[in-house]
Design an enzyme around this catalytic site. Structure first.
Site, mmCIF file in Angstrom:
data_model
loop_
_atom_site.group_PDB
_atom_site.id
_atom_site.type_symbol
_atom_site.label_atom_id
_atom_site.label_comp_id
_atom_site.label_asym_id
_atom_site.label_seq_id
_atom_site.Cartn_x
_atom_site.Cartn_y
_atom_site.Cartn_z
ATOM 1 N N GLY A 1 -6.676 -6.452 0.314
ATOM 2 C CA GLY A 1 -6.377 -7.048 1.616
ATOM 3 C C GLY A 1 -5.600 -8.339 1.582
ATOM 4 O O GLY A 1 -4.461 -8.401 1.113
ATOM 5 N N GLY B 1 -12.331 -4.322 1.447
ATOM 6 C CA GLY B 1 -13.722 -3.911 1.608
ATOM 7 C C GLY B 1 -14.172 -2.957 0.513
ATOM 8 O O GLY B 1 -15.278 -3.069 -0.014
ATOM 9 N N LYS C 1 -15.461 -15.638 6.296
ATOM 10 C CA LYS C 1 -16.877 -15.481 6.644
ATOM 11 C C LYS C 1 -17.791 -15.271 5.449
ATOM 12 O O LYS C 1 -17.570 -14.396 4.623
ATOM 13 C CB LYS C 1 -17.038 -14.288 7.572
ATOM 14 N N ARG D 1 0.818 -1.218 0.000
ATOM 15 C CA ARG D 1 0.000 0.000 0.000
ATOM 16 C C ARG D 1 0.852 1.268 0.000
ATOM 17 O O ARG D 1 0.396 2.305 -0.458
ATOM 18 C CB ARG D 1 -0.930 0.000 1.216
#
Ligand code: 3PG
Ligand code: MG
Length: 399
Positions: free
Chosen positions: A356, A380, A206, A41
């Site tokens: 991510g 996200g 998840k 990043r």
């Protein structure tokens, strides 16, 4: 969509002007040593910072790191990031030990043309993430005072309605940085008319985190390959026993419903690597998904699954991948993620890696980053973009 860009700002001339740059320097840190484990990043924002330095701007960079609770917390200091950023820029970065206090004020005031400052973690201030407009606005006023213009290059944070992302651009002339522009260009190809077959690979732990994107993607994609911890809730929904694997019980019904509506587009693992424990040295074996022992947990997809997923990927013309296939940080459970990543690089397709963990996996596994079409810096953010949501940071730039 019409975004003013860094080039527009450069064309106006920025020499001697203070340019406030929101970056996403939220890099992973080693839990023991605090060292930066992946500087992707930081590298991603260099084109924007380099152009501003070259043009003689006084560059004031701000970012969040981790999730401190609105007050200073040394473990989330951006100090180490300032050091790394300076190395990569080839010039020292002047680090302010607070965000909008005395240190920040004097650091910004002391900048010469072409110099770069980094402010301390934005989230050391409650105003940054506050839901209260006035509290956020008051913090945004203080930040905006450090710039004559604002550049958003924090793609990883554009989905956050935070002061530095949403409220500062309402207070200053604002443009999209090189990274934000590139990310939006690439992702808009996926939501537009992607070349087909369009194959999406989703992993990670998840289902609940991915539900909205699965719903949004199902009508658009040709195939949706599901691995990672989340696959066990889908396997359970098919009536299989998953042992002690990750399972979101309250999502089983939702997964069953998705499978019924998917028109056969969803592809699930046929074999998995099961272990005695969640540990790097745990005893493990590959089993078929209908033979997961009740006392063991799945930590990776198996070789037959990799072969099946790879075959689907080899047909693709467009690929989006988000989320590892297994616990790739442990070598014993990295083969699934590696295999799928390699299949993506071999496909004759435009491939996008969504942020991510998957971007970190690409680098941690030593894969050639240039063999992917684009590696997003937003986890996200890229998912919410694909869901078709309005992203506060992008909306703020459009106004
Ligand atoms: C990320 O790592 O996803 C971005 O930096 C945003 O961080 P956040 O999820 O803590 O807002
Ligand atoms: Mg996040």
């Amino acid at each position: 969509m019409s975004l003013r860009t860094l080039d527009d700002l450069l064309a106006e001339g920025v020499s001697g002007r203070r340019v406030l740059v929101r970056a996403d320097l939220n890099v992973p840190l080693d839990k023991q040593t605090g060292a930066i484990t992946d500087d992707g990043r930081i590298r991603a924002v260099l084109p924007t910072l380099g152009a501003l330095v070259e043009a003689g701007a006084k560059v004031v960079v701000c970012s969040h790191l981790g999730r401190p609770k609105g007050a200073p917390d040394p473990q989330f200091s951006l100090g180490p990031v300032a050091g790394r950023l300076g190395e990569l820029l080839g010039a020292p970065v002047h680090f302010a030990t607070d965000t909008v206090g005395d240190s920040a004020r004097s650091t910004v005031a002391g900048l010469a043309d072409g110099q770069v400052a980094l402010l301390e973690n934005l989230r050391f201030n409650a105003g940054e993430t506050s839901k209260d407009e006035a509290e956020r606005g008051a913090f945004a006023d203080q930040l905006a005072a450090f710039g004559d213009a604002y550049v958003d290059d924090a793609f990883g944070a554009v989905h956050r309605k935070h002061a530095s992302v949403f409220d500062v651009p309402a207070r200053l002339p604002h443009v999209a940085g090189r990274l934000v522009l590139r990310e939006v260009e690439v992702l808009s190809k996926l939501t537009g008319e992607p070349e087909r077959p369009y194959v999406v690979v989703l992993g990670g732990s998840k289902v609940s985190d991915k539900l909205a994107v699965i719903e949004a993607l199902l009508p658009t994609v040709d195939r949706l390959l599901i691995g990672g911890g989340m696959c066990f809730t889908f396997l359970k929904a098919q009536g299989l026993e998953v042992g002690t694997s990750l399972l979101e019980k309250d999502m089983v019904e939702t997964c069953r419903n998705l499978l019924e509506r998917s028109g056969g587009k969803i592809m699930l693992p046929v074999d998995v690597v099961v272990a005695d424990a969640f540990a790097p040295d745990a005893a493990h074996d590959t089993v078929r998904v209908d033979g997961i022992p009740s006392h063991r947990l799945g930590l990776d997809v198996g070789p037959e699954t990799v072969a099946g997923f790879s075959a689907a990927l080899s047909q693709a013309k467009t690929i989006f991948w988000n989320g590892p296939m297994g616990v790739f940080e442990m070598p014993a459970f990295a083969a699934g993620t590696r295999g799928v990543a390699e299949a993506i690089t071999k496909a004759d397709a435009f491939s996008v890696v969504g942020g991510g963990d998957s971007a970190a996996a690409v680098r941690a596994l030593g894969l050639d980053e240039s063999s992917f079409g684009h590696i997003s810096t937003g986890g996200g953010a890229s998912l919410e973009y694909l869901e078709g949501k309005t992203l506060p940071g992008i909306a703020a730039l459009e106004n």
